[in-house]
Design a protein around this motif. Structure first.
Motif, PDB file in Angstrom:
ATOM      1  N   ASP A  16       0.833  -1.203   0.000  1.00  0.00           N
ATOM      2  CA  ASP A  16       0.000   0.000   0.000  1.00  0.00           C
ATOM      3  C   ASP A  16       0.869   1.255   0.000  1.00  0.00           C
ATOM      4  O   ASP A  16       0.645   2.182  -0.798  1.00  0.00           O
ATOM      5  CB  ASP A  16      -0.921  -0.019   1.225  1.00  0.00           C
ATOM      6  CG  ASP A  16      -1.775   1.231   1.317  1.00  0.00           C
ATOM      7  OD1 ASP A  16      -2.739   1.346   0.528  1.00  0.00           O
ATOM      8  OD2 ASP A  16      -1.475   2.097   2.176  1.00  0.00           O
ATOM      9  N   TYR A  17       1.865   1.286   0.861  1.00  0.00           N
ATOM     10  CA  TYR A  17       2.775   2.440   0.964  1.00  0.00           C
ATOM     11  C   TYR A  17       3.503   2.684  -0.361  1.00  0.00           C
ATOM     12  O   TYR A  17       3.552   3.805  -0.869  1.00  0.00           O
ATOM     13  CB  TYR A  17       3.763   2.197   2.104  1.00  0.00           C
ATOM     14  CG  TYR A  17       4.925   3.139   2.108  1.00  0.00           C
ATOM     15  CD1 TYR A  17       4.760   4.471   2.482  1.00  0.00           C
ATOM     16  CD2 TYR A  17       6.192   2.715   1.737  1.00  0.00           C
ATOM     17  CE1 TYR A  17       5.826   5.353   2.463  1.00  0.00           C
ATOM     18  CE2 TYR A  17       7.261   3.585   1.725  1.00  0.00           C
ATOM     19  CZ  TYR A  17       7.076   4.898   2.090  1.00  0.00           C
ATOM     20  OH  TYR A  17       8.131   5.766   2.071  1.00  0.00           O
ATOM     21  N   LEU A  18       4.057   1.625  -0.944  1.00  0.00           N
ATOM     22  CA  LEU A  18       4.815   1.774  -2.180  1.00  0.00           C
ATOM     23  C   LEU A  18       3.909   2.186  -3.342  1.00  0.00           C
ATOM     24  O   LEU A  18       4.303   3.015  -4.177  1.00  0.00           O
ATOM     25  CB  LEU A  18       5.561   0.482  -2.503  1.00  0.00           C
ATOM     26  CG  LEU A  18       6.698   0.155  -1.533  1.00  0.00           C
ATOM     27  CD1 LEU A  18       7.190  -1.281  -1.744  1.00  0.00           C
ATOM     28  CD2 LEU A  18       7.844   1.150  -1.664  1.00  0.00           C
ATOM     29  N   GLU A  19       2.703   1.644  -3.398  1.00  0.00           N
ATOM     30  CA  GLU A  19       1.768   2.051  -4.454  1.00  0.00           C
ATOM     31  C   GLU A  19       1.404   3.528  -4.324  1.00  0.00           C
ATOM     32  O   GLU A  19       1.346   4.253  -5.325  1.00  0.00           O
ATOM     33  CB  GLU A  19       0.505   1.189  -4.408  1.00  0.00           C
ATOM     34  CG  GLU A  19       0.718  -0.218  -4.911  1.00  0.00           C
ATOM     35  CD  GLU A  19      -0.497  -1.108  -4.766  1.00  0.00           C
ATOM     36  OE1 GLU A  19      -0.565  -2.107  -5.487  1.00  0.00           O
ATOM     37  OE2 GLU A  19      -1.383  -0.816  -3.917  1.00  0.00           O
ATOM     38  N   ARG A  20       1.159   3.981  -3.101  1.00  0.00           N
ATOM     39  CA  ARG A  20       0.810   5.395  -2.913  1.00  0.00           C
ATOM     40  C   ARG A  20       2.004   6.299  -3.207  1.00  0.00           C
ATOM     41  O   ARG A  20       1.849   7.378  -3.785  1.00  0.00           O
ATOM     42  CB  ARG A  20       0.251   5.632  -1.520  1.00  0.00           C
ATOM     43  CG  ARG A  20      -1.191   5.095  -1.419  1.00  0.00           C
ATOM     44  CD  ARG A  20      -1.889   5.416  -0.118  1.00  0.00           C
ATOM     45  NE  ARG A  20      -1.239   4.714   0.974  1.00  0.00           N
ATOM     46  CZ  ARG A  20      -0.739   5.290   2.060  1.00  0.00           C
ATOM     47  NH1 ARG A  20      -0.846   6.587   2.231  1.00  0.00           N
ATOM     48  NH2 ARG A  20      -0.170   4.569   2.995  1.00  0.00           N
ATOM     49  N   ALA A  21       3.203   5.860  -2.838  1.00  0.00           N
ATOM     50  CA  ALA A  21       4.408   6.638  -3.151  1.00  0.00           C
ATOM     51  C   ALA A  21       4.575   6.760  -4.665  1.00  0.00           C
ATOM     52  O   ALA A  21       4.826   7.845  -5.190  1.00  0.00           O
ATOM     53  CB  ALA A  21       5.639   5.991  -2.522  1.00  0.00           C
ATOM     54  N   ARG A  22       4.397   5.657  -5.367  1.00  0.00           N
ATOM     55  CA  ARG A  22       4.547   5.654  -6.824  1.00  0.00           C
ATOM     56  C   ARG A  22       3.508   6.545  -7.497  1.00  0.00           C
ATOM     57  O   ARG A  22       3.776   7.187  -8.515  1.00  0.00           O
ATOM     58  CB  ARG A  22       4.448   4.224  -7.352  1.00  0.00           C
ATOM     59  CG  ARG A  22       4.483   4.074  -8.863  1.00  0.00           C
ATOM     60  CD  ARG A  22       5.805   4.625  -9.407  1.00  0.00           C
ATOM     61  NE  ARG A  22       6.019   4.262 -10.772  1.00  0.00           N
ATOM     62  CZ  ARG A  22       5.445   4.856 -11.816  1.00  0.00           C
ATOM     63  NH1 ARG A  22       4.584   5.840 -11.639  1.00  0.00           N
ATOM     64  NH2 ARG A  22       5.724   4.476 -13.039  1.00  0.00           N
ATOM     65  N   SER A  23       2.311   6.614  -6.923  1.00  0.00           N
ATOM     66  CA  SER A  23       1.248   7.421  -7.525  1.00  0.00           C
ATOM     67  C   SER A  23       1.566   8.913  -7.487  1.00  0.00           C
ATOM     68  O   SER A  23       0.917   9.704  -8.181  1.00  0.00           O
ATOM     69  CB  SER A  23      -0.089   7.156  -6.824  1.00  0.00           C
ATOM     70  OG  SER A  23      -0.123   7.770  -5.548  1.00  0.00           O
ATOM     71  N   MET A  24       2.566   9.293  -6.736  1.00  0.00           N
ATOM     72  CA  MET A  24       2.937  10.700  -6.607  1.00  0.00           C
ATOM     73  C   MET A  24       3.902  11.157  -7.693  1.00  0.00           C
ATOM     74  O   MET A  24       4.259  12.326  -7.757  1.00  0.00           O
ATOM     75  CB  MET A  24       3.545  10.944  -5.228  1.00  0.00           C
ATOM     76  CG  MET A  24       2.584  10.633  -4.092  1.00  0.00           C
ATOM     77  SD  MET A  24       3.385  10.643  -2.478  1.00  0.00           S
ATOM     78  CE  MET A  24       3.681  12.401  -2.284  1.00  0.00           C
ATOM     79  N   GLY A  25       4.360  10.230  -8.531  1.00  0.00           N
ATOM     80  CA  GLY A  25       5.321  10.595  -9.562  1.00  0.00           C
ATOM     81  C   GLY A  25       5.367   9.566 -10.674  1.00  0.00           C
ATOM     82  O   GLY A  25       4.581   8.628 -10.701  1.00  0.00           O
ATOM     83  N   SER A  26       6.321   9.744 -11.575  1.00  0.00           N
ATOM     84  CA  SER A  26       6.378   8.884 -12.757  1.00  0.00           C
ATOM     85  C   SER A  26       7.369   7.736 -12.634  1.00  0.00           C
ATOM     86  O   SER A  26       7.398   6.862 -13.501  1.00  0.00           O
ATOM     87  CB  SER A  26       6.729   9.727 -13.989  1.00  0.00           C
ATOM     88  OG  SER A  26       7.988  10.348 -13.790  1.00  0.00           O
ATOM     89  N   CYS A  27       8.172   7.719 -11.579  1.00  0.00           N
ATOM     90  CA  CYS A  27       9.182   6.684 -11.421  1.00  0.00           C
ATOM     91  C   CYS A  27       9.503   6.555  -9.936  1.00  0.00           C
ATOM     92  O   CYS A  27       9.749   7.563  -9.272  1.00  0.00           O
ATOM     93  CB  CYS A  27      10.441   7.062 -12.201  1.00  0.00           C
ATOM     94  SG  CYS A  27      11.804   5.907 -12.011  1.00  0.00           S
ATOM     95  N   LEU A  28       9.490   5.325  -9.416  1.00  0.00           N
ATOM     96  CA  LEU A  28       9.794   5.108  -8.003  1.00  0.00           C
ATOM     97  C   LEU A  28      11.093   4.330  -7.852  1.00  0.00           C
ATOM     98  O   LEU A  28      11.225   3.203  -8.335  1.00  0.00           O
ATOM     99  CB  LEU A  28       8.664   4.347  -7.293  1.00  0.00           C
ATOM    100  CG  LEU A  28       8.911   4.012  -5.816  1.00  0.00           C
ATOM    101  CD1 LEU A  28       9.108   5.281  -4.980  1.00  0.00           C
ATOM    102  CD2 LEU A  28       7.762   3.173  -5.267  1.00  0.00           C
ATOM    103  N   VAL A  29      12.049   4.942  -7.172  1.00  0.00           N
ATOM    104  CA  VAL A  29      13.319   4.316  -6.830  1.00  0.00           C
ATOM    105  C   VAL A  29      13.253   3.958  -5.348  1.00  0.00           C
ATOM    106  O   VAL A  29      12.951   4.816  -4.513  1.00  0.00           O
ATOM    107  CB  VAL A  29      14.510   5.272  -7.080  1.00  0.00           C
ATOM    108  CG1 VAL A  29      15.824   4.632  -6.646  1.00  0.00           C
ATOM    109  CG2 VAL A  29      14.558   5.692  -8.545  1.00  0.00           C
ATOM    110  N   VAL A  30      13.542   2.693  -5.030  1.00  0.00           N
ATOM    111  CA  VAL A  30      13.545   2.237  -3.644  1.00  0.00           C
ATOM    112  C   VAL A  30      14.987   1.962  -3.221  1.00  0.00           C
ATOM    113  O   VAL A  30      15.667   1.128  -3.829  1.00  0.00           O
ATOM    114  CB  VAL A  30      12.689   0.966  -3.457  1.00  0.00           C
ATOM    115  CG1 VAL A  30      12.771   0.471  -2.019  1.00  0.00           C
ATOM    116  CG2 VAL A  30      11.243   1.236  -3.848  1.00  0.00           C
ATOM    117  N   GLY A  31      15.437   2.679  -2.208  1.00  0.00           N
ATOM    118  CA  GLY A  31      16.725   2.390  -1.588  1.00  0.00           C
ATOM    119  C   GLY A  31      16.509   1.287  -0.564  1.00  0.00           C
ATOM    120  O   GLY A  31      15.680   1.440   0.337  1.00  0.00           O
ATOM    121  N   LEU A  32      17.214   0.178  -0.702  1.00  0.00           N
ATOM    122  CA  LEU A  32      17.037  -0.989   0.159  1.00  0.00           C
ATOM    123  C   LEU A  32      18.249  -1.161   1.058  1.00  0.00           C
ATOM    124  O   LEU A  32      19.377  -1.287   0.567  1.00  0.00           O
ATOM    125  CB  LEU A  32      16.836  -2.243  -0.705  1.00  0.00           C
ATOM    126  CG  LEU A  32      16.639  -3.553   0.041  1.00  0.00           C
ATOM    127  CD1 LEU A  32      15.329  -3.540   0.835  1.00  0.00           C
ATOM    128  CD2 LEU A  32      16.665  -4.721  -0.940  1.00  0.00           C
TER     129      LEU A  32
END
Length: 139
Positions: A16-32
């Motif tokens: 849910d968190y990652l989907e909402r984060a991605r919805s805020m922009g055109s590309c989601l980079v996750v630092g792991l």
């Protein structure tokens, strides 16, 4: 978009968190966080899943465009390299405590904290598994 975390045992709260984060922009980079970084942050018994497995699961999510493993305790150096327009963390982080805020804001970007889906945590999942095992459950 940039966010970061350990993402040890992926649960609906993470998705849910990652989907909402991605919805805020055109590309989601996750630092792991790397395995060593997770151990320093969470203790010797974590992570449950090693970094390549965690990265593979994250990369399989449609909302995640890139996964970058980092070994430091914070993603500050990675944020300096990626230079995201938007830096996002979960609601358990106030904006003034988000690592990299100054870097992103100085470049004209936005930093935000978004609410987490209640009832989900990796620590809680681990505790439930241990309790079930101690009771002799087959879960």
């Amino acid at each position: 978009m940039f966010t970061n975390g350990c993402f040890d045992i992926i649960h609906p709260g993470h998705v849910d968190y990652l989907e909402r984060a991605r919805s805020m922009g055109s590309c989601l980079v996750v630092g792991l966080n790397s395995d060593a970084s997770v151990r320093r942050l969470k203790g010797a018994l974590r992570p449950v899943n090693e970094q390549q497995s965690r990265a593979r699961v994250l990369a399989a999510l449609a909302c995640v465009d890139f996964v970058i493993i980092f070994d430091e305790d914070t993603p500050l150096e990675l944020i300096r390299k990626v230079r995201p327009d938007v830096l996002v963390k979960g609601g358990d982080w106030s904006v003034d405590r988000i690592v990299g805020r100054e870097v992103v804001e100085a470049a004209g970007g936005t930093v935000c904290s978004i609410p987490l889906l209640a009832g989900y945590s990796t620590t809680g999942t681990v505790e439930r598994i241990v309790a079930m095992h101690q009771r002799g459950g087959n879960g």
